[in-house]
Design an enzyme around this catalytic site. Structure first.
Site, PDB file in Angstrom:
ATOM      1  CD  GLU A 145      -1.373  -0.145   3.665  1.00 30.47           C
ATOM      2  OE1 GLU A 145      -1.476  -1.174   4.322  1.00 30.47           O
ATOM      3  OE2 GLU A 145      -2.069   0.853   3.878  1.00 30.47           O
TER       4      GLU A 145
ATOM      5  CB  CYS B  43      -2.670  -4.265   6.392  1.00 35.81           C
ATOM      6  SG  CYS B  43      -2.230  -2.619   6.945  1.00 35.81           S
TER       7      CYS B  43
ATOM      8  CG  HIS C 200      -2.859  -6.661  10.333  1.00 39.66           C
ATOM      9  ND1 HIS C 200      -1.636  -6.371   9.776  1.00 39.66           N
ATOM     10  CD2 HIS C 200      -3.461  -5.463  10.538  1.00 39.66           C
ATOM     11  CE1 HIS C 200      -1.518  -5.059   9.639  1.00 39.66           C
ATOM     12  NE2 HIS C 200      -2.614  -4.489  10.100  1.00 39.66           N
TER      13      HIS C 200
HETATM   14  N1  CAA Z   1       1.417   1.823  30.666  1.00 42.46           N
HETATM   15  C1  CAA Z   1       0.719   0.818  30.120  1.00 42.46           C
HETATM   16  N2  CAA Z   1      -0.321   1.008  29.243  1.00 42.46           N
HETATM   17  C2  CAA Z   1      -0.661   2.270  28.949  1.00 42.46           C
HETATM   18  C3  CAA Z   1       0.022   3.384  29.494  1.00 42.46           C
HETATM   19  C4  CAA Z   1       1.093   3.127  30.405  1.00 42.46           C
HETATM   20  N3  CAA Z   1       1.808   4.100  30.961  1.00 42.46           N
HETATM   21  N4  CAA Z   1      -0.546   4.512  29.022  1.00 42.46           N
HETATM   22  C5  CAA Z   1      -1.551   4.120  28.184  1.00 42.46           C
HETATM   23  N5  CAA Z   1      -1.608   2.783  28.144  1.00 42.46           N
HETATM   24  C6  CAA Z   1      -2.518   1.935  27.359  1.00 42.46           C
HETATM   25  C7  CAA Z   1      -3.944   2.442  27.275  1.00 42.46           C
HETATM   26  O1  CAA Z   1      -4.691   2.062  28.411  1.00 42.46           O
HETATM   27  C8  CAA Z   1      -4.406   1.734  26.000  1.00 42.46           C
HETATM   28  O2  CAA Z   1      -4.716   0.392  26.299  1.00 42.46           O
HETATM   29  P1  CAA Z   1      -6.093  -0.264  25.752  1.00 42.46           P
HETATM   30  O3  CAA Z   1      -6.043  -0.159  24.245  1.00 42.46           O
HETATM   31  O4  CAA Z   1      -6.002  -1.689  26.205  1.00 42.46           O
HETATM   32  O5  CAA Z   1      -7.198   0.524  26.321  1.00 42.46           O
HETATM   33  C9  CAA Z   1      -3.149   1.715  25.127  1.00 42.46           C
HETATM   34  O6  CAA Z   1      -2.055   1.975  26.012  1.00 42.46           O
HETATM   35  C10 CAA Z   1      -3.135   2.765  24.031  1.00 42.46           C
HETATM   36  O7  CAA Z   1      -3.423   3.989  24.625  1.00 42.46           O
HETATM   37  P2  CAA Z   1      -4.435   4.998  23.900  1.00 42.46           P
HETATM   38  O8  CAA Z   1      -5.673   4.275  23.456  1.00 42.46           O
HETATM   39  O9  CAA Z   1      -4.591   6.207  24.743  1.00 42.46           O
HETATM   40  O10 CAA Z   1      -3.532   5.352  22.636  1.00 42.46           O
HETATM   41  P3  CAA Z   1      -3.810   6.349  21.460  1.00 42.46           P
HETATM   42  O11 CAA Z   1      -5.257   6.709  21.378  1.00 42.46           O
HETATM   43  O12 CAA Z   1      -2.816   7.441  21.539  1.00 42.46           O
HETATM   44  O13 CAA Z   1      -3.398   5.446  20.211  1.00 42.46           O
HETATM   45  C11 CAA Z   1      -4.266   4.046  18.475  1.00 42.46           C
HETATM   46  C12 CAA Z   1      -3.885   4.148  19.953  1.00 42.46           C
HETATM   47  C13 CAA Z   1      -5.533   4.860  18.230  1.00 42.46           C
HETATM   48  C14 CAA Z   1      -4.500   2.607  18.095  1.00 42.46           C
HETATM   49  C15 CAA Z   1      -3.094   4.637  17.638  1.00 42.46           C
HETATM   50  O14 CAA Z   1      -1.910   3.924  17.857  1.00 42.46           O
HETATM   51  C16 CAA Z   1      -3.380   4.694  16.159  1.00 42.46           C
HETATM   52  O15 CAA Z   1      -4.087   5.568  15.645  1.00 42.46           O
HETATM   53  N6  CAA Z   1      -2.760   3.757  15.384  1.00 42.46           N
HETATM   54  C17 CAA Z   1      -2.928   3.686  13.937  1.00 42.46           C
HETATM   55  C18 CAA Z   1      -4.179   2.926  13.558  1.00 42.46           C
HETATM   56  C19 CAA Z   1      -4.083   1.466  13.891  1.00 42.46           C
HETATM   57  O16 CAA Z   1      -3.026   0.916  14.048  1.00 42.46           O
HETATM   58  N7  CAA Z   1      -5.256   0.818  13.952  1.00 42.46           N
HETATM   59  C20 CAA Z   1      -5.318  -0.614  14.214  1.00 42.46           C
HETATM   60  C21 CAA Z   1      -6.497  -1.258  13.517  1.00 42.46           C
HETATM   61  S1  CAA Z   1      -6.490  -0.837  11.781  1.00 42.46           S
HETATM   62  C22 CAA Z   1      -5.347  -1.917  11.091  1.00 42.46           C
HETATM   63  O17 CAA Z   1      -4.984  -2.883  11.681  1.00 42.46           O
HETATM   64  C23 CAA Z   1      -4.798  -1.599   9.728  1.00 42.46           C
HETATM   65  C24 CAA Z   1      -3.458  -0.981   9.880  1.00 42.46           C
HETATM   66  O18 CAA Z   1      -2.451  -1.671   9.886  1.00 42.46           O
HETATM   67  C25 CAA Z   1      -3.365   0.467  10.043  1.00 42.46           C
END
Ligand code: CAA
Length: 393
Positions: A82, A114, A236
């Site tokens: 991609e 992906c 994945h």
């Molecule tokens: N110690 C341990 N854990 C902690 C922590 C700490 N100090 N601080 C936060 N965390 C945990 C949170 O509790 C959370 O856990 P849960 O998911 O179990 O609730 C985790 O860390 C992540 O924290 P946030 O949800 O606050 O993180 P975020 O909102 O900043 O980012 C995300 C998470 C939205 C997935 C981001 O990484 C993102 O946008 N990623 C890109 C999109 C993606 O990867 N999507 C996945 C599905 S789509 C797909 O698979 C296709 C692809 O490849 C893109």
């Protein structure tokens, strides 16, 4: 009627020559490193050197396969990505040239976020089933890029996996049942005028999990095996914690009693991915390589693969490990590449992220540790060359 065994006869992988640790990203963002290390389950991300891209990654992954087997019988090269480098020409044509494959080969590029490597694998199985003397070279190659300071930034990465698909495979015999899912959603996409992806992160996690459930149910309805006969699932992994979330959900849906064990057992599918970052369409197969290299499963055990591509398309299927599969592996090769990457600072990481958006004609700096390099763009043509990998000043 006996069916011809078809599947993965060989598998090899590559990554880039630079690495950015997530602890440094956490420090720069005034975030706890635990959020990345435990919360999303990532330690490092691979970053391309100036002269690396999906073509050099793909050639570097596939070269050991050609070296071992030669090119005889390979009449198709499918490159899934991609991170397209041209709106018309297939990146695989450059790879075909770098690998010195003969002219009598069909080369095409596949795209659906992906997921596309799995479509390539399924198409390859069909070609081989019809012409058992033929082999198909399937390559998944991607560079995951999000905007600086966005929520996706911590989930960038880069890498490629190459697989030789053949009759009477020596690594993984793919079983016929397969479960599918497609729905038109906007959880993650990259318009033609952008070099970074747009993503609704939380929503993408929800769609991933729903797609997984639907694909699993379809897999079972089409004769797929019960969950307790599948030794491990290679999900994945946009970030490795996503696989743990998926396993928890699947255990409930499929009625697996010891879900905690199933989740902790996933660790041996995550070793490489924790250090690579998201490799987009290569990710499920990096998970498979992690599992194979861990050597924790015996001959004849069943492995599940769940492939998800935003947008969204998903597939669940299984394969059975072939007797003696461990002897086919190049265990430790990708880990050596990961260890050899040069660690970069936060400021260098940012400079490179911005510089990667350049357009027009340019020459690149010779930085790669691999044997193939992207030399630059001349007269609007991308130029690739072979190189030796001796250390450079
Ligand atoms: N110690 C341990 N854990 C902690 C922590 C700490 N100090 N601080 C936060 N965390 C945990 C949170 O509790 C959370 O856990 P849960 O998911 O179990 O609730 C985790 O860390 C992540 O924290 P946030 O949800 O606050 O993180 P975020 O909102 O900043 O980012 C995300 C998470 C939205 C997935 C981001 O990484 C993102 O946008 N990623 C890109 C999109 C993606 O990867 N999507 C996945 C599905 S789509 C797909 O698979 C296709 C692809 O490849 C893109």
């Amino acid at each position: 009627m006996t069916t011809l065994p078809v599947g993965i006869d060989d598998i090899a992988a590559s990554t880039t020559s630079l690495m950015f640790p997530l602890a440094a990203l956490a420090a720069a963002h005034d975030t706890s490193a635990g959020k990345y290390h435990r919360g999303i389950g990532q330690d490092e991300m691979s970053v391309p050197a100036d002269d690396e891209d999906i073509v050099t990654l793909a050639a570097r992954a596939a070269a050991p396969i050609i070296e071992r087997h030669g090119s005889e019988g390979i009449r198709t090269l499918l490159l899934a990505t991609e991170t397209g480098i041209d709106q018309s020409k297939a990146a695989g044509v450059f790879v075909h040239d770098l690998l010195e494959l003969p002219p009598n080969v069909r080369v095409v590029e596949l795209k659906e976020a992906c997921y596309s490597a799995t479509s390539a694998l399924q198409f390859a199985l069909g070609i081989v089933a019809r012409n058992p003397d033929e082999k198909v070279l399937v390559i998944a190659s991607d560079v995951a890029r999000y905007e600086l300071d966005s929520s996706g930034e911590a989930t960038q990465g880069a890498g490629a996996v190459a697989m030789l698909v053949a009759a009477h495979p020596r690594v993984l015999e793919i079983e016929p049942a397969s479960g599918l899912f497609t729905e038109n959603v906007h959880d993650f996409w990259r318009p033609n005028d952008r070099t970074t992806a747009l993503v609704d992160g939380r929503y993408s996690v929800t769609v991933y999990l729903r797609a997984m459930e639907v694909a699993w149910q379809d897999y079972r309805e089409r004769g797929g095996s019960p969950i307790d006969t599948i030794s491990r699932i290679c999900f994945h992994q946009p970030f490795t914690k996503m696989a743990a979330k998926a396993m928890q959900k699947l255990a409930k849906t499929a009625g697996l009693e010891d879900s905690a064990k199933a989740v902790s057992d996933l660790a041996d599918t995550m070793t490489l991915n924790r250090r690579l970052g998201n490799t987009y369409t290569a990710s499920s197969y990096m998970a498979l390589l992690s599992l194979l290299e861990a050597g924790s499963l015996g001959d004849g055990e069943r492995v599940g693969i769940f492939s998800y591509g935003s947008g969204a398309v998903a597939e669940f299927f299984t394969g059975v490990l072939v007797r003696g599969y461990r002897e086919q592996l190049r265990t430790g090769d990708l880990t050596a590449m990961l260890d050899a990457r040069r660690e970069i600072s936060y400021s260098e990481y940012r400079e490179r992220h911005i510089a990667a958006d350049r357009t027009g004609n340019f020459d690149t700096v010779h930085e790669t540790l691999g044997n193939f390099r992207f030399a630059g763009v001349r007269d609007s043509i991308r130029v690739y060359e072979k190189t030796d990998n001796s250390p450079r000043a």
